[in-house]
Enzyme design. Sequence first.
Site, short mmCIF file in Angstrom:
data_model
loop_
_atom_site.label_atom_id
_atom_site.label_comp_id
_atom_site.label_asym_id
_atom_site.label_seq_id
_atom_site.Cartn_x
_atom_site.Cartn_y
_atom_site.Cartn_z
N ASP A 67 47.12 37.71 40.88
CA ASP A 67 46.59 37.45 41.50
C ASP A 67 46.36 36.94 41.75
O ASP A 67 45.57 36.35 42.86
CB ASP A 67 45.19 38.01 40.97
CG ASP A 67 44.54 37.02 40.06
OD1 ASP A 67 45.51 36.79 39.02
OD2 ASP A 67 43.36 37.14 39.46
N HIS A 68 47.08 35.76 41.95
CA HIS A 68 46.95 34.28 42.90
C HIS A 68 48.69 34.27 43.09
O HIS A 68 49.07 32.97 44.30
CB HIS A 68 47.60 32.90 41.67
CG HIS A 68 45.04 33.21 41.10
ND1 HIS A 68 44.81 32.52 42.25
CD2 HIS A 68 44.65 34.03 40.22
CE1 HIS A 68 43.28 32.83 41.31
NE2 HIS A 68 43.31 33.43 40.36
N HIS A 79 36.38 34.98 44.23
CA HIS A 79 37.43 35.10 43.06
C HIS A 79 35.83 35.41 41.60
O HIS A 79 35.92 35.36 40.72
CB HIS A 79 37.84 34.21 41.80
CG HIS A 79 38.66 34.93 41.17
ND1 HIS A 79 38.20 34.57 40.02
CD2 HIS A 79 39.91 35.00 41.14
CE1 HIS A 79 39.64 35.80 39.52
NE2 HIS A 79 40.38 35.48 40.32
N HIS A 132 43.03 27.47 32.29
CA HIS A 132 43.62 28.31 32.34
C HIS A 132 45.12 28.77 31.40
O HIS A 132 44.98 29.92 30.61
CB HIS A 132 43.82 28.61 34.26
CG HIS A 132 43.20 30.09 34.22
ND1 HIS A 132 42.50 30.92 33.87
CD2 HIS A 132 44.28 30.72 34.91
CE1 HIS A 132 42.23 32.09 34.24
NE2 HIS A 132 43.70 31.64 35.33
N HIS A 191 38.76 31.95 32.22
CA HIS A 191 37.60 31.70 32.87
C HIS A 191 36.44 31.09 32.15
O HIS A 191 35.91 31.52 31.13
CB HIS A 191 37.34 32.93 33.70
CG HIS A 191 38.73 33.64 34.49
ND1 HIS A 191 39.05 32.88 35.92
CD2 HIS A 191 38.72 34.15 33.81
CE1 HIS A 191 39.87 33.45 36.43
NE2 HIS A 191 40.12 34.39 35.07
#
Length: 764
Positions: free
Chosen positions: A68-69, A428, A164, A406
Amino acid sequence: MEDIMTITPLGSGQEVGRSCHLLTFRGTTILLDCGIHPGYDGMAGLPFFDRVDPKQVDVLLITHFHLDHAASLPYFTERTGFKGRIFMTHPTKAVIRLLLGDYLKLMGMKRGSSSASSEQESEVLYTEADLQSCVDKIELIDYHQTIDLNLPSGLKFHALNAGHVLGAAMFFIEIGGRSVLYTGDYSMEEDRHLMAAELPRYHVSPDVLIVESTYGVQVHASRAEREARFTGTIERIVSGGGRCLIPVFALGRAQELLLILDEYWQEHPNLQSVPIYYASKMASRALRVYQTYANMMNARIRSQMDLGNPFHFSHIKNLKSIDVNNFDDRGPSVVFASPGMLQSGVSRQLFDRWATDPKNGVMLAGYAVEHTLAKEIQSQPKEVVTLEGRRQPLNCLVDYVSFSAHVDFVQNRDFITSVNPRNIILVHGAKEEMGRLKGALMLHYNKLPENKRPTIAMPPNEVDIKLIFTRRRSAKVMGKLAEGQAVEDEDQEMEDEHAPAKVTHKVAEPKAGDSVQGILVTQQNSSKIVAAEDLATYTPLRTGSVSSRLHVPYVGKVETLSLFLHEMYRGVDETQEPQNNDAESLVTFSLHGGQVKVIVGKTKGMATVEWDCSPVGDVIADSLVALIMHSQSSAASIRLSGRPCNHKRKKQREGEEDEDPRKAVEEHLRIMHQSLRDNFISVEATYEAKKATFEITIDANAGNADEADGEENQGLVCTATVAFENDLNDVAKITVESEDEKLAANVRNCLQNIAVASAPFAID
């Protein structure tokens, strides 16, 4: 003058997925992340690239390797007109090649399972060749390494550890005199293998903070509590003879969960007969990446590397390939399988097979994105749709324990408070969670004065946030100028009265209002003031000098030039060096501390002027050239330089008388009288044989009218005597007397000038 910074979410604006943010400021365009939405297929999952001209993007920064990044990166670099530069950390580049290669295969399998069509072919985002070409363009950056792109806006940035996942980075961007911190996904909690995210160096407060808001105002349970629930639920499932599916991404949280479960199995021998599988085609390659970059992990992993491989698990088996239909699942087992959102692949196939059995269970250990099956089953629906499109009951246990790396609300709020930004942009996060976080932050900042509260925005996709900044006019004083002046310490005690004094030096720090003199250097919107000797240390500049040499025709005598130089300038240093041959001696006149020189005798008929170029040196050199030319043309110089003729005088004609010497003396004295009258107006002369007495009178109150009014005019008198002492009339004695020294000096200077211009008189 004002500048406008524009920030536009092209993805992850009021949503989770396809992170991509456009930043434009001072003519520079930056793209932050380039992900894909896991809940949509093909072009529908891309960020809104139609809002940006790819040709205008100067640099693209990728924070970490999650799909997703980063999954739309090859599409943007190979299928558009993008010509900029791409930066990411070493581990991110290594893992992206693995993940995106696997992603391509999954997409190919998904297309192959349905009927082919031209429409589906057009949905192919990129090929294996596109992926390789994209990876070849990636440039690497280390944590804390500053990249300066030398753009007109002064763009430079450095990466910070974001926690992360392995290699995840925040980017601290400096552009046009302003700063932006983009966190990407970050974690403030140290786990079994990763360090927590770090704050910006020197606690610099950015002008803009772009920060994730994934969990909104949710607060995570303690780590010990989450681990106990995670391992306890798995133990309960397998102890009942069931099979436990843990959907994970191939890299990221999977490694943390593997470490937790392997340790738990080691501590519980009764569970060691239950196999744990890590079903990933890239499992072994992924673990090799983790082993390679173990130095970027926390102290626990680094210390274990000295003893062995911390990712060599005792109770976990890697399955490079798994055929779900032939997989032997008759007994209890635990299977880690990707992808984490249960959209396709092995994890979805195992879920479809096990979902109907109440003994089985699904343990969701990470954040589930909207529009995915992982998010759907959290609400425990009675039925689900299989990958083939069949509806079947959902009877298995579904549990959720957040091991997502997160930040929760408390960690996010504390980080934002520590960073202390002037503007906050939330990205986000789901719209509802993001709105709750914005409200909580506004409530948190209400205790501050209004002028110190940051602005908080949560823009949806394709909505511009415009921030207006006043252009700064400031310069940093650096180096010796910032340290101040050294001062002597007068409070030193002598250890021995005969010993030399010991004087220490303290540094007097500059205070407000102190003047600072240095060199102002402006580079890429950043200005600094440094001393000349510090230029090489704090700037790319170096100090240097330019020397000039000019040859001026000169045929006069050295003595004549010396006289003119000493008359015009103060502090002329004259040196003479004999030549080896019969030529005249080399004479050098030095002025202005030796920075300007006149050399005579080096080249016949030439005077050489040499000087170090500077505003003062250039002016002195120009005046010297004019003086050298004048010294060859004035009447005084001709007389001083001239020589008597060689021929004898002609005899007087018969009948003519010789010239009376007395007439020549009188002529000289009259010339002097006339010159004095030209300078002082009131001059009385008395002539007596070879002698003349001049009485000079001036008004004592000249130029002072207020004192002169009503008073008798008082004059100053000076008496000057000129007497010739020999019969040749070429030597005279001059005497000047006056009660006013200034008047006497003026008269003496006047007579001296007359003497130089007419004859070599001796002066008293």
